[in-house]
Write an enzyme that holds these catalytic residues in place. Structure first.
Site, PDB file in Angstrom:
ATOM      1  N   TYR A 160      -6.547   6.246   4.711  1.00  0.00           N
ATOM      2  CA  TYR A 160      -6.587   4.287   3.082  1.00  0.00           C
ATOM      3  C   TYR A 160      -5.742   3.915   4.035  1.00  0.00           C
ATOM      4  CZ  TYR A 160      -6.275   2.604  -1.113  1.00  0.00           C
ATOM      5  OH  TYR A 160      -6.262   1.619  -2.239  1.00  0.00           O
ATOM      6  N   CYS A 168     -13.765   1.802 -14.186  1.00  0.00           N
ATOM      7  CA  CYS A 168     -14.329   3.136 -14.032  1.00  0.00           C
ATOM      8  C   CYS A 168     -13.302   4.222 -13.959  1.00  0.00           C
ATOM      9  CB  CYS A 168     -15.345   3.337 -12.375  1.00  0.00           C
ATOM     10  SG  CYS A 168     -15.871   4.724 -12.629  1.00  0.00           S
ATOM     11  N   ASP A 175     -10.039   5.852  -1.575  1.00  0.00           N
ATOM     12  CA  ASP A 175      -9.122   7.038  -2.611  1.00  0.00           C
ATOM     13  C   ASP A 175      -9.737   7.606  -3.492  1.00  0.00           C
ATOM     14  OD1 ASP A 175      -9.073   4.717  -4.008  1.00  0.00           O
ATOM     15  OD2 ASP A 175      -7.558   4.687  -4.005  1.00  0.00           O
ATOM     16  N   GLN A 216       1.508   6.199  -5.115  1.00  0.00           N
ATOM     17  CA  GLN A 216       1.831   7.141  -5.680  1.00  0.00           C
ATOM     18  C   GLN A 216       2.598   6.664  -6.924  1.00  0.00           C
ATOM     19  OE1 GLN A 216       1.415  10.813  -5.764  1.00  0.00           O
ATOM     20  NE2 GLN A 216       0.538  10.796  -3.292  1.00  0.00           N
ATOM     21  N   THR A 217       1.881   5.289  -7.249  1.00  0.00           N
ATOM     22  CA  THR A 217       3.000   4.633  -8.392  1.00  0.00           C
ATOM     23  C   THR A 217       1.876   3.497  -8.604  1.00  0.00           C
ATOM     24  OG1 THR A 217       4.771   5.116  -6.642  1.00  0.00           O
ATOM     25  CG2 THR A 217       4.748   3.658  -8.565  1.00  0.00           C
ATOM     26  N   GLU A 256       0.607  -0.918   0.381  1.00  0.00           N
ATOM     27  CA  GLU A 256       0.271   0.355   0.170  1.00  0.00           C
ATOM     28  C   GLU A 256       0.721   0.994  -0.178  1.00  0.00           C
ATOM     29  OE1 GLU A 256      -2.814   0.638  -0.197  1.00  0.00           O
ATOM     30  OE2 GLU A 256      -3.579  -1.954  -0.500  1.00  0.00           O
TER      31      GLU A 256
END
Length: 358
Positions: free
Chosen positions: A122, A194, A140, A44-45, A39
């Site tokens: 999160y 989505c 998130d 950011q990856t 996590e």
């Protein structure tokens, strides 16, 4: 809530997930350390980019105690290329805290997990549900997007009140007996179905989706524009003598804190010599060659424009070492954690690459 009385949204998400879930290693375990590591990497990856780092870090630090006992430089070395190094610092800080305060065992509730450094709502929800089965929803950007579109929620997701509103909705949707699977499912649905450019044609929710019905899939979620990125101008000087480089660890409260770099002077705009070298102008008495440098390096809120020069100091000359700098062997510098910008600078210039990989 059981499968007999699921909300139609939840039932559709779970059904979709059963046929579309990717086979990812952190989904094959309930080990909170493995889940936490994945996590933090994926904050950011993208998955494709993060997967090799996940395997590398888990091989290097197979348990939380291995990570807690490791030198920070080794962690940075293995993290190199992922960016957002504050994630790595908090990873190390939390590993030490869990090893010392909790005897190597993760807290088992959301409310305890969220108190740990670098573990926000999160990540705490992910660990609590995936490892311990707690029915707390992950919320998130993916979840904001899915719920905003499906329910037609207009609130600006950049507002501080947005998380509370979306969390309350997600809490009503999460099945108590299938919390982990539902959280995995909604995350996967946001990544594959989505997405920012949604695949509505095959979406099992489209007939009850407000955004699809009102043709607003590209308008939701409502997100105000962030501030324009700040421009910065870095001038690097690769000072070499007897196969050693003049380098420093960045210690200021700025980007790349704790990482290593060459002599650098920041200017207010693109600069030429001697302005570009600033307080290090005494180095210009030696042979200087301009190198190829990454024209523009993008961070989340900054654009860094770069120029670079190679300065070769004769072996028989002693120069004063600037404060906070030191001479370092090429091999030792190769083993230090460095910003991606420095890695690119080395890769783009054969002379530097050969020095560091002899």
């Amino acid at each position: 809530m059981t499968k007999d009385n699921l909300h139609p949204f939840s039932e559709a998400i779970l059904s979709w997930y059963s046929s579309n879930a990717r086979d990812l290693p952190w989904r094959q375990t309930q080990d909170p350390y493995v889940i936490w590591l994945s996590e933090i990497i994926l904050q950011q990856t993208r998955v494709a980019q993060g997967l090799p780092y996940f395997h590398k870090l888990l091989n290097t630090f197979p348990t939380i105690n291995h990570l807690a006992e490791a030198d920070e430089a080794l962690l940075f070395r293995n993290w190199q290329g992922l960016g957002y190094y504050s994630r790595a610092r908090n990873l190390h800080k939390t590993a030490k805290l869990i090893a010392q305060k909790y005897h190597g065992l993760f807290p088992q509730t959301y409310h305890e997990l969220v108190k740990l450094p670098g573990i926000g709502p999160y990540t705490a929800a992910a660990i609590a549900s995936f490892s311990f089965g707690e029915a707390v929803p992950v919320v998130d950007g993916n979840v904001f997007r899915i719920l905003a579109r499906y329910f037609g929620i207009e609130i600006d997701i950049m507002q501080s009140s947005a998380r509370k509103e979306f969390t309350e909705i997600a809490q009503q949707l999460i099945p108590t007996d299938y919390a982990a699977t539902f959280n995995q499912a909604i995350m996967e649905f946001g990544s594959l179905q989505c997405s920012p450019v949604p695949n509505c044609g095959t979406c099992p929710l489209r007939l009850s989706c407000v955004a699809f019905e009102t043709q607003r899939t590209q308008l939701l979620p409502n997100k105000s524009k962030s501030k324009a990125p700040r421009n910065r101008y870095f001038n690097y000087f690769i000072v070499v003598q007897r196969n050693k480089f003049l380098v420093r660890m960045r210690a200021d409260k700025d980007i790349w804190q704790g990482l290593w770099e060459f002599v650098q002077h920041e200017t207010l705009q693109v600069a030429e010599l001697p302005d570009a070298i600033g307080p290090f102008e005494n180095l210009l008495t030696f042979p200087t060659t301009e190198l190829q440098a990454p024209a523009k390096h993008l961070l989340s809120h900054q654009r860094i424009f770069t120029r670079a020069w190679l300065i070769q100091v004769p072996d028989n000359v002693n120069i004063p070492v600037p404060e906070n700098f030191q001479w370092m062997d090429a091999q030792d510098f190769e083993n230090c954690g460095k910003p991606v910008l420095i890695l690119n600078l080395i890769t783009d210039n054969l002379v530097l690459h050969e020095w560091l990989h002899e």
